[in-house]
Scaffold this motif. Sequence first.
Motif, short mmCIF file in Angstrom:
data_model
loop_
_atom_site.label_atom_id
_atom_site.label_comp_id
_atom_site.label_asym_id
_atom_site.label_seq_id
_atom_site.Cartn_x
_atom_site.Cartn_y
_atom_site.Cartn_z
N HIS A 168 0.83 -1.21 0.00
CA HIS A 168 0.00 0.00 0.00
C HIS A 168 0.86 1.26 0.00
O HIS A 168 0.64 2.18 -0.78
CB HIS A 168 -0.93 0.01 1.21
N ARG A 172 0.69 1.36 -3.95
CA ARG A 172 -0.69 1.76 -4.21
C ARG A 172 -0.93 3.25 -4.07
O ARG A 172 -1.64 3.85 -4.88
CB ARG A 172 -1.65 1.00 -3.27
N GLU A 173 -0.36 3.89 -3.04
CA GLU A 173 -0.62 5.32 -2.87
C GLU A 173 0.53 6.14 -3.46
O GLU A 173 1.61 5.63 -3.70
CB GLU A 173 -0.81 5.66 -1.38
N ASP A 177 -1.72 6.94 -8.26
CA ASP A 177 -3.08 7.44 -8.36
C ASP A 177 -3.26 8.34 -9.59
O ASP A 177 -4.25 8.24 -10.30
CB ASP A 177 -3.46 8.23 -7.09
N GLU A 178 -2.28 9.21 -9.82
CA GLU A 178 -2.36 10.11 -10.97
C GLU A 178 -2.34 9.34 -12.28
O GLU A 178 -3.08 9.64 -13.22
CB GLU A 178 -1.19 11.09 -10.95
N LEU A 180 -3.31 6.19 -12.75
CA LEU A 180 -4.50 5.36 -12.90
C LEU A 180 -5.72 6.15 -13.35
O LEU A 180 -6.67 5.58 -13.89
CB LEU A 180 -4.80 4.65 -11.58
N GLU A 181 -5.70 7.45 -13.12
CA GLU A 181 -6.86 8.28 -13.50
C GLU A 181 -6.89 8.59 -14.99
O GLU A 181 -7.88 9.13 -15.49
CB GLU A 181 -6.83 9.59 -12.70
N ASP A 188 -10.88 -1.52 -11.48
CA ASP A 188 -10.75 -1.84 -10.06
C ASP A 188 -10.32 -3.30 -9.87
O ASP A 188 -9.55 -3.61 -8.96
CB ASP A 188 -12.06 -1.59 -9.33
N ILE A 191 -6.60 -3.56 -10.50
CA ILE A 191 -5.83 -3.02 -9.38
C ILE A 191 -5.81 -4.00 -8.22
O ILE A 191 -4.77 -4.25 -7.60
CB ILE A 191 -6.42 -1.67 -8.93
N SER A 195 -2.54 -5.95 -6.73
CA SER A 195 -2.15 -5.75 -5.33
C SER A 195 -2.01 -7.08 -4.60
O SER A 195 -1.16 -7.22 -3.73
CB SER A 195 -3.18 -4.85 -4.62
N LYS A 288 -4.64 1.88 6.97
CA LYS A 288 -4.99 2.21 5.59
C LYS A 288 -5.70 1.08 4.85
O LYS A 288 -6.47 1.35 3.92
CB LYS A 288 -3.71 2.57 4.82
#
Length: 359
Positions: A168, A172-173, A177-178, A180-181, A188, A191, A195, A288
């Motif tokens: 994570h 993951r964080e 995030d940028e 994946l958008e 989902d 992802i 993971s 988290k």
Amino acid sequence: MPEPPPSVGGEDAELRDGAFRLDLAMISAREAVAERLAYHVLNEAQGEEPEMCEEFGCPDDCSGRHDSSHIDCGPDAVFDDLAEHGVTVEKPEPEPLGPALRALLDRVGAERGTGGGGGDDGGPGVAAASGARMAHLVEGAEAVLDHFGIPVDDPEALLSAAAVGLVHDAWREGPLDEILEREGGPSDGEIFAQSVDLYRRARAALLAARDDGPEALAAFVAVASDVRLRWAGDSGFLLRQVAAGADDASLGEFVRHVDSRVWFTGEVMRAQGWRGALLHRAASAAVKAPAHFGMPAWPSVVDAVVARLAGTDRSGGPEGLADLGAVERALREAPDRLGVEALDWMVRRELLDGPVGAA
């Protein structure tokens, strides 16, 4: 005469993976040698300066040589000196704690009369932290895990939670995030499947680090930061494909983020031992990703998912969801084995809201 082995083409996945790992190891080796040589050249040009120890806040046993082996007590200006000689070494930044974890550590510290879990920088920062602060970080992690009901005396549960936390925090964080958008980003289900695969790799790397030291974590970095790797669950997704172009800086930031977070775990391991590093990452997972695959709560998540799935019409769904017993076994042992198509089907019907949301 024995038959010669078949030739292996450049497109062979195992060969590409091996070549990538070798490239990564060689890059790390070259950087380490160059950094050490630069320090050596600079330090040989100056003598011992014990009179500076008080200003630098050196420990009592400092030799007066503020070189690479004493970087904790040496001046920050050494990085500027290296830059003047054409050698750029990125100074590691302290890793900030998440808001929820920081608040809980502050509360635990207040209850014990010891204060919060970090300095003004908002994080433990190994390079700038004393042994006492690192010890308090581990103590605070134990309190966090106890608060969330994760047994710190259970080696398997602790290792598993630490692996979830490492995935994570490192993968993951952050910059991911940028990426994946963007248009063409993963679903989902993809992802979640990736993971889960990385969790297994993180667990194996952490376990190897118990005997081989923090260097064993490089195996996780090699896979987690590989932008050319096809994701798990029979997915065809590649991080590299969503990049805007060869000059896209976000992929570089992503790779550096993964490397930095894993490096930090290694520093905690050196300072507080293998178990201390597990406690640190496991506490992060507890805050988290408490319901992710690999956490103690996952079996109850599976029970809820299977119950909802049993009451859902699966006649038009993926073939892999027909056998409810097989689905339950896969969810408990290896959810990515179900495949991205099945995972996405369940996500669209809000059957996997909990685990995917925590991925």
